[in-house]
Design an enzyme around this catalytic site. Structure first.
Site, PDB file in Angstrom:
ATOM      1  N   ALA B 108       0.783  -1.244   0.000  1.00  0.00           N
ATOM      2  CA  ALA B 108       0.000   0.000   0.000  1.00  0.00           C
ATOM      3  C   ALA B 108       0.810   1.287   0.000  1.00  0.00           C
ATOM      4  O   ALA B 108       0.309   2.333  -0.408  1.00  0.00           O
ATOM      5  CB  ALA B 108      -0.938  -0.001   1.209  1.00  0.00           C
ATOM      6  N   GLY B 111       0.555   5.037  -0.280  1.00  0.00           N
ATOM      7  CA  GLY B 111      -0.867   5.245  -0.032  1.00  0.00           C
ATOM      8  C   GLY B 111      -1.626   6.043  -1.070  1.00  0.00           C
ATOM      9  O   GLY B 111      -2.757   6.469  -0.829  1.00  0.00           O
ATOM     10  N   SER B 112      -1.053   6.204  -2.269  1.00  0.00           N
ATOM     11  CA  SER B 112      -1.782   6.945  -3.312  1.00  0.00           C
ATOM     12  C   SER B 112      -3.127   6.282  -3.583  1.00  0.00           C
ATOM     13  O   SER B 112      -4.151   6.956  -3.728  1.00  0.00           O
ATOM     14  CB  SER B 112      -0.996   6.960  -4.619  1.00  0.00           C
ATOM     15  OG  SER B 112       0.337   7.270  -4.387  1.00  0.00           O
ATOM     16  N   LYS B 113      -3.090   4.953  -3.643  1.00  0.00           N
ATOM     17  CA  LYS B 113      -4.331   4.255  -3.982  1.00  0.00           C
ATOM     18  C   LYS B 113      -5.175   3.992  -2.738  1.00  0.00           C
ATOM     19  O   LYS B 113      -6.396   4.013  -2.813  1.00  0.00           O
ATOM     20  CB  LYS B 113      -4.002   2.955  -4.733  1.00  0.00           C
ATOM     21  CG  LYS B 113      -3.240   3.254  -6.020  1.00  0.00           C
ATOM     22  CD  LYS B 113      -2.820   2.049  -6.794  1.00  0.00           C
ATOM     23  CE  LYS B 113      -1.859   2.407  -7.913  1.00  0.00           C
ATOM     24  NZ  LYS B 113      -0.500   2.754  -7.487  1.00  0.00           N
ATOM     25  N   ASP B 131       2.175  -3.085   4.136  1.00  0.00           N
ATOM     26  CA  ASP B 131       3.429  -2.916   3.405  1.00  0.00           C
ATOM     27  C   ASP B 131       4.532  -3.561   4.237  1.00  0.00           C
ATOM     28  O   ASP B 131       4.358  -3.835   5.421  1.00  0.00           O
ATOM     29  CB  ASP B 131       3.732  -1.442   3.132  1.00  0.00           C
ATOM     30  CG  ASP B 131       4.623  -1.260   1.900  1.00  0.00           C
ATOM     31  OD1 ASP B 131       4.093  -1.006   0.802  1.00  0.00           O
ATOM     32  OD2 ASP B 131       5.856  -1.386   2.034  1.00  0.00           O
ATOM     33  N   CYS B 226       3.595  -0.840 -12.296  1.00  0.00           N
ATOM     34  CA  CYS B 226       3.987   0.336 -13.085  1.00  0.00           C
ATOM     35  C   CYS B 226       5.223  -0.017 -13.901  1.00  0.00           C
ATOM     36  O   CYS B 226       6.162   0.764 -13.984  1.00  0.00           O
ATOM     37  CB  CYS B 226       4.233   1.533 -12.173  1.00  0.00           C
ATOM     38  SG  CYS B 226       5.452   1.187 -10.911  1.00  0.00           S
TER      39      CYS B 226
HETATM   40  C1  LIG Z   1       4.347  -0.062  -6.398  1.00  0.00           C
HETATM   41  S1  LIG Z   1       4.669   0.240  -4.703  1.00  0.00           S
HETATM   42  C2  LIG Z   1       3.057   0.479  -4.074  1.00  0.00           C
HETATM   43  C3  LIG Z   1       2.472   1.837  -4.355  1.00  0.00           C
HETATM   44  C4  LIG Z   1       1.184   2.064  -3.604  1.00  0.00           C
HETATM   45  N1  LIG Z   1       0.198   1.027  -3.884  1.00  0.00           N
HETATM   46  C5  LIG Z   1       0.601   3.427  -3.908  1.00  0.00           C
HETATM   47  O1  LIG Z   1      -0.291   3.505  -4.767  1.00  0.00           O
HETATM   48  O2  LIG Z   1       1.006   4.410  -3.289  1.00  0.00           O
HETATM   49  C6  LIG Z   1       5.067  -1.344  -4.090  1.00  0.00           C
HETATM   50  C7  LIG Z   1       5.175  -1.441  -2.592  1.00  0.00           C
HETATM   51  O3  LIG Z   1       5.396  -2.812  -2.270  1.00  0.00           O
HETATM   52  C8  LIG Z   1       6.130  -2.864  -1.081  1.00  0.00           C
HETATM   53  N2  LIG Z   1       6.703  -4.212  -0.976  1.00  0.00           N
HETATM   54  C9  LIG Z   1       7.805  -4.732  -1.542  1.00  0.00           C
HETATM   55  N3  LIG Z   1       7.949  -6.023  -1.198  1.00  0.00           N
HETATM   56  C10 LIG Z   1       6.895  -6.337  -0.406  1.00  0.00           C
HETATM   57  C11 LIG Z   1       6.486  -7.511   0.272  1.00  0.00           C
HETATM   58  N4  LIG Z   1       7.171  -8.641   0.151  1.00  0.00           N
HETATM   59  N5  LIG Z   1       5.365  -7.469   1.004  1.00  0.00           N
HETATM   60  C12 LIG Z   1       4.653  -6.322   1.118  1.00  0.00           C
HETATM   61  N6  LIG Z   1       4.980  -5.180   0.499  1.00  0.00           N
HETATM   62  C13 LIG Z   1       6.101  -5.190  -0.257  1.00  0.00           C
HETATM   63  C14 LIG Z   1       7.136  -1.750  -1.222  1.00  0.00           C
HETATM   64  O4  LIG Z   1       7.617  -1.352   0.045  1.00  0.00           O
HETATM   65  C15 LIG Z   1       6.306  -0.685  -1.940  1.00  0.00           C
HETATM   66  O5  LIG Z   1       5.791   0.220  -1.014  1.00  0.00           O
END
Ligand SMILES: C[S@@+](CC[C@H](N)C(=O)[O-])C[C@H]1O[C@@H](n2cnc3c(N)ncnc32)[C@H](O)[C@@H]1O
Lengths: 141, 296
Positions: B108, B111-113, B131, B226
């Site tokens: 998450a 937190g944009s989404k 997260d 993305c």
């Molecule tokens: C693409 S970003 C998410 C962006 C978010 N959904 C937003 O819209 O703001 C991916 C996220 O996955 C988290 N992440 C990476 N590996 C992870 C894991 N094994 N379990 C949970 N979160 C993880 C990262 O810390 C990062 O914040």
């Protein structure tokens, strides 16, 4: 330690700020010297880091947070101070404001126009309680 | 990958490459939990912002602004808007959580989404926002607080294996990825290589498997990244359909986009490509996003 529900904190917002039924949509949870306001459904998990929004810090007296007043403050009917937009900007920079508290004492909801700016403390002058993360900077508009 | 590896995969490839080399414009959305669009937009315009509303939606491209960063305003500090690329709004809009829903946001932060979903849910129901990263959870908590989101619970855990102790109506898996779609914004230098994509794809499949486990029968799961590489998109979604028994939903989307990729190198994704959604930077002047809507 876990978040534990205690809706008696609603009374603080009703008594101090005269907030009406709008407060009922939140359940209040105690955790780590703070009270959290949560409008979601009950969810059980051993490792909750945050539940809704921190609403109060439990000190000698309760201290409402700017973040929660920014949501609920618009429904406040007492202990509200309204600032001019000039003073509002100063308040948001963390400056104190003279001559606006009148007979008020203690924590107040500070507004400017339709904006709820956050929490202030009336102690003679109005002492800005805006946390650093919400203070605005000189170059901002 | 060298961007040339995508020449046959991305339509109007020259336009795509040109856009990737241009700076990315900022977008914002009004936080309707705190203020209406009608109240906020004129306020920002009075301050000198030039905003272009997109397709009657709560999505505004910032064409000009009187400050260096779009967040350097009182209104931003008060939580009246969120700076978010338009492409990044789409996964939440397609998941379309309703007031009262029980939602899991598996990756998450920041937190944009999550914050957009809370808006759609009018701060009712529940969002469990997970997260793995402490630092990013801090940013998530800060955004949730600034926007006045009160229906979210933040938990920390590994989305590949964590048990959430409940089943959800809707799940967003906005998976960690190699982020090729954000290169425009961040102007990164090194493109990921094939082994990066393969490694990520494995992690994403584990997350999808764990997501499926937590979805109610009939529930909806949106998978998004993305990044452009199909191993992190079509390949993962095809695994969800073939191995986990998820169904891929047909989505009507009135926004310029492309369908999924049918094949790339030795891989084929025929089973899912038609129903996947690809947002490329040269279509609406955004970052990149690939999305699938799945049903259990
Ligand atoms: C693409 S970003 C998410 C962006 C978010 N959904 C937003 O819209 O703001 C991916 C996220 O996955 C988290 N992440 C990476 N590996 C992870 C894991 N094994 N379990 C949970 N979160 C993880 C990262 O810390 C990062 O914040």
């Amino acid at each position: 330690m876990q978040f534990s529900k205690n809706n008696s904190y609603r009374d603080y917002f009703i008594e101090r700020f005269g907030i009406g039924k709008e407060i009922e949509k939140y359940d209040f949870y105690e955790f780590a010297q703070s009270v959290w306001a949560y409008s979601g459904e009950y969810y059980e998990d051993k490792k909750i880091e945050v539940m809704g929004i921190r609403a109060l810090r439990i000190k000698k007296v309760y201290k409402p947070t700017t973040a929660f007043l920014r949501i609920i403050g618009r429904y406040a009917t007492k202990n509200v101070i309204s600032l001019s937009s000039n003073d509002g900007m100063k308040f948001l920079k963390g400056e104190n404001i003279d001559g606006v508290c009148g007979n008020n004492r203690g924590y107040v909801v500070v507004k400017s126009g339709s904006d709820v700016l956050g929490c202030g403390l009336c102690a003679g002058k109005l002492v800005s309680q805006i946390p650093k993360k919400y203070r605005i900077e000189e170059t901002w508009l | 990958m060298n961007i040339e590896d995508y020449r046959d995969m991305i339509p109007d490839f020259e336009k795509f490459v040109a856009r990737m080399n241009e700076p990315q414009p900022y977008w914002l959305r009004v936080n309707t939990l705190k203020i209406t669009e009608d109240e906020l937009i004129p306020r920002l315009e009075d301050k000198g912002f030039v905003l272009e509303r997109f397709a009657g939606m709560n999505a505004y491209q910032i064409e000009n602004m009187p400050v260096k960063h779009p967040g350097a305003t009182v209104e931003h500090s008060l939580g009246y808007y969120y700076v978010q690329d338009f492409s990044s709004m789409l996964p939440a809009l397609l998941l379309s959580p309703s007031p009262g829903d029980f939602v899991l946001d598996m990756a998450a932060a920041p937190g944009s989404k999550t914050t957009l979903m809370a808006e759609l849910m009018k701060n009712t129901g529940t969002i469990v926002a997970n997260d793995i990263s402490d630092n990013r959870i801090k940013a998530l908590a800060a955004n949730i607080e600034r926007l006045g989101v009160s229906n979210a619970v933040i938990v920390k855990g590994d989305a590949t294996s964590r048990r959430f102790g409940a089943k959800f109506d809707k799940i967003l898996l906005d998976a960690p990825c190699t982020g090729e779609g954000t290169y425009r914004k961040n102007q990164k230098e090194r493109m990921p290589n094939l082994s990066d994509h393969i490694r990520m794809s494995k992690i994403q499949k584990k997350m999808l498997k764990n997501a499926e486990r937590h979805l109610k029968e009939g529930g909806i799961l949106v998978y998004s990244t993305c990044t452009f590489n199909p191993l992190e998109n079509e390949e993962v979604v095809q695994y969800g359909v073939e191995e986990l028994g998820l169904k891929i939903e047909k989505v009507e989307l009135d926004i310029p986009h492309d369908k999924g990729v049918k094949s790339w190198r030795e891989w084929s994704f025929e089973k899912v490509s038609d129903r996947m959604i690809r947002i490329y930077p040269h279509l609406v002047d955004t970052g990149g996003m690939v999305i699938a809507v799945l049903k259990k």
